[in-house]
Scaffold this motif. Structure first.
Motif, PDB file in Angstrom:
ATOM      1  N   LEU A 136      43.089  47.411  37.709  1.00  0.00           N
ATOM      2  CA  LEU A 136      44.222  47.805  38.534  1.00  0.00           C
ATOM      3  C   LEU A 136      43.770  47.640  39.975  1.00  0.00           C
ATOM      4  CD1 LEU A 136      47.097  49.072  38.681  1.00  0.00           C
ATOM      5  CD2 LEU A 136      45.952  51.290  38.879  1.00  0.00           C
ATOM      6  N   VAL A 137      44.496  46.832  40.733  1.00  0.00           N
ATOM      7  CA  VAL A 137      44.099  46.560  42.117  1.00  0.00           C
ATOM      8  C   VAL A 137      45.220  46.958  43.078  1.00  0.00           C
ATOM      9  CG1 VAL A 137      42.494  44.709  41.502  1.00  0.00           C
ATOM     10  CG2 VAL A 137      44.867  44.138  42.016  1.00  0.00           C
ATOM     11  N   MET A 138      44.804  47.334  44.297  1.00  0.00           N
ATOM     12  CA  MET A 138      45.726  47.723  45.353  1.00  0.00           C
ATOM     13  C   MET A 138      45.709  46.625  46.415  1.00  0.00           C
ATOM     14  SD  MET A 138      45.701  51.252  47.615  1.00  0.00           S
ATOM     15  CE  MET A 138      43.975  51.145  47.982  1.00  0.00           C
ATOM     16  N   LEU A 139      46.882  46.169  46.812  1.00  0.00           N
ATOM     17  CA  LEU A 139      46.997  45.114  47.813  1.00  0.00           C
ATOM     18  C   LEU A 139      46.584  45.639  49.187  1.00  0.00           C
ATOM     19  CD1 LEU A 139      47.958  42.184  48.394  1.00  0.00           C
ATOM     20  CD2 LEU A 139      50.196  43.165  48.929  1.00  0.00           C
ATOM     21  N   LEU A 140      45.641  44.966  49.826  1.00  0.00           N
ATOM     22  CA  LEU A 140      45.214  45.332  51.174  1.00  0.00           C
ATOM     23  C   LEU A 140      45.937  44.507  52.229  1.00  0.00           C
ATOM     24  CD1 LEU A 140      41.354  45.704  50.653  1.00  0.00           C
ATOM     25  CD2 LEU A 140      43.113  47.480  50.611  1.00  0.00           C
ATOM     26  N   SER A 141      46.307  43.294  51.871  1.00  0.00           N
ATOM     27  CA  SER A 141      47.032  42.424  52.795  1.00  0.00           C
ATOM     28  C   SER A 141      48.431  42.997  53.017  1.00  0.00           C
ATOM     29  CB  SER A 141      47.117  41.019  52.222  1.00  0.00           C
ATOM     30  OG  SER A 141      45.808  40.489  52.052  1.00  0.00           O
ATOM     31  N   GLN A 154      51.959  46.103  50.960  1.00  0.00           N
ATOM     32  CA  GLN A 154      50.639  46.677  51.183  1.00  0.00           C
ATOM     33  C   GLN A 154      50.496  48.031  50.486  1.00  0.00           C
ATOM     34  OE1 GLN A 154      49.532  47.617  55.291  1.00  0.00           O
ATOM     35  NE2 GLN A 154      47.501  46.768  54.869  1.00  0.00           N
ATOM     36  N   PHE A 155      49.367  48.231  49.817  1.00  0.00           N
ATOM     37  CA  PHE A 155      48.965  49.436  49.082  1.00  0.00           C
ATOM     38  C   PHE A 155      49.644  49.580  47.718  1.00  0.00           C
ATOM     39  CE2 PHE A 155      48.528  50.789  53.633  1.00  0.00           C
ATOM     40  CZ  PHE A 155      47.166  50.554  53.710  1.00  0.00           C
ATOM     41  N   GLU A 156      50.578  48.684  47.371  1.00  0.00           N
ATOM     42  CA  GLU A 156      51.125  48.719  46.021  1.00  0.00           C
ATOM     43  C   GLU A 156      50.068  48.172  45.065  1.00  0.00           C
ATOM     44  OE1 GLU A 156      55.917  48.590  46.429  1.00  0.00           O
ATOM     45  OE2 GLU A 156      54.913  46.653  46.281  1.00  0.00           O
ATOM     46  N   CYS A 157      50.197  48.551  43.806  1.00  0.00           N
ATOM     47  CA  CYS A 157      49.186  48.198  42.812  1.00  0.00           C
ATOM     48  C   CYS A 157      49.751  47.273  41.741  1.00  0.00           C
ATOM     49  CB  CYS A 157      48.659  49.465  42.138  1.00  0.00           C
ATOM     50  SG  CYS A 157      47.796  50.555  43.285  1.00  0.00           S
ATOM     51  N   ILE A 158      48.857  46.446  41.205  1.00  0.00           N
ATOM     52  CA  ILE A 158      49.203  45.558  40.111  1.00  0.00           C
ATOM     53  C   ILE A 158      47.955  45.412  39.240  1.00  0.00           C
ATOM     54  CG2 ILE A 158      48.624  43.432  41.368  1.00  0.00           C
ATOM     55  CD1 ILE A 158      51.128  42.168  39.971  1.00  0.00           C
ATOM     56  N   LYS A 159      48.171  45.311  37.946  1.00  0.00           N
ATOM     57  CA  LYS A 159      47.050  45.135  37.030  1.00  0.00           C
ATOM     58  C   LYS A 159      46.913  43.657  36.698  1.00  0.00           C
ATOM     59  CE  LYS A 159      44.928  47.603  33.303  1.00  0.00           C
ATOM     60  NZ  LYS A 159      45.118  48.712  32.370  1.00  0.00           N
ATOM     61  N   VAL A 160      45.669  43.161  36.751  1.00  0.00           N
ATOM     62  CA  VAL A 160      45.395  41.759  36.459  1.00  0.00           C
ATOM     63  C   VAL A 160      44.154  41.641  35.578  1.00  0.00           C
ATOM     64  CG1 VAL A 160      46.437  40.883  38.597  1.00  0.00           C
ATOM     65  CG2 VAL A 160      44.011  41.425  38.551  1.00  0.00           C
ATOM     66  N   MET A 161      44.078  40.565  34.832  1.00  0.00           N
ATOM     67  CA  MET A 161      42.877  40.267  34.069  1.00  0.00           C
ATOM     68  C   MET A 161      41.765  39.938  35.063  1.00  0.00           C
ATOM     69  SD  MET A 161      43.969  40.782  31.062  1.00  0.00           S
ATOM     70  CE  MET A 161      42.648  40.206  30.014  1.00  0.00           C
TER      71      MET A 161
END
Length: 177
Positions: A136-141, A154-161
């Motif tokens: 699960l990653v949080m967008l910094l850009s 910015q700061f929203e999250c999305i899960k990626v492989m």
């Protein structure tokens, strides 16, 4: 100055702004970017900032010092958003199809910064939760257009492989003598 968790901190859903917030005492409130549709049902009730939340927050702040060089206020902002995301966002399935596969195998861990590549655009993301297959990653850009109709802010999250995580490009200056 880094804010350290206090007994009177609590999670509150802020109806006026339509997002989850953290009450940091009687005179301060921090607004996260997380809206009602992304939150678990418990996030809509006033909830204490628990010992587990405090441990995660402190650990995240400590790890931030190893991965990014930012001001203390930014560390607090990142750590509060990460804590909210880790404990109060609904679980997600990976949405890796938006992103290019990385040719380099990386080791994903909490608070580590990577890049995601989407439609030829590279953006910085920070790991909030990691396991052997996905993160699960949080967008910094500032933002990222996933497609013509979906935008990640910015700061929203999305899960990626994890095979979508690219090592962060570090610009170096070389001085020749």
């Amino acid at each position: 100055m880094l804010l350290m968790p206090q007994r009177d901190w609590q999670w509150i859903y802020n109806d006026a702004y339509g997002v989850l917030s953290v009450s940091l005492g009687s005179d301060m409130e921090f607004l996260t970017p997380y809206k009602i549709k992304a939150l678990i049902p418990d996030a809509l009730q006033v909830t204490e900032f628990s010992v587990d939340h405090a441990k995660f927050y402190i650990s995240f702040i400590e790890r931030l010092g190893k991965s990014v060089n930012v001001a203390d206020a930014v560390k607090v902002q990142l750590a509060l958003n990460a804590t909210a995301a880790y404990f109060l966002l609904k679980p997600q399935m990976p949405k890796s199809w938006f992103f290019d596969t990385s040719a380099i195998c990386v080791y994903s861990e909490l608070a580590k910064v990577f890049q995601l590549r989407c439609q030829g655009v590279d953006v910085d993301v920070m790991v909030i939760e990691s396991n052997i297959q996905a993160s699960l990653v949080m967008l910094l850009s500032p933002q990222l257009a996933l497609n013509d109709s979906k935008l990640l802010h910015q700061f929203e999250c999305i899960k990626v492989m994890n095979d979508r995580l690219h090592p962060r490009k570090v610009s170096r200056q070389i001085a020749a003598a």
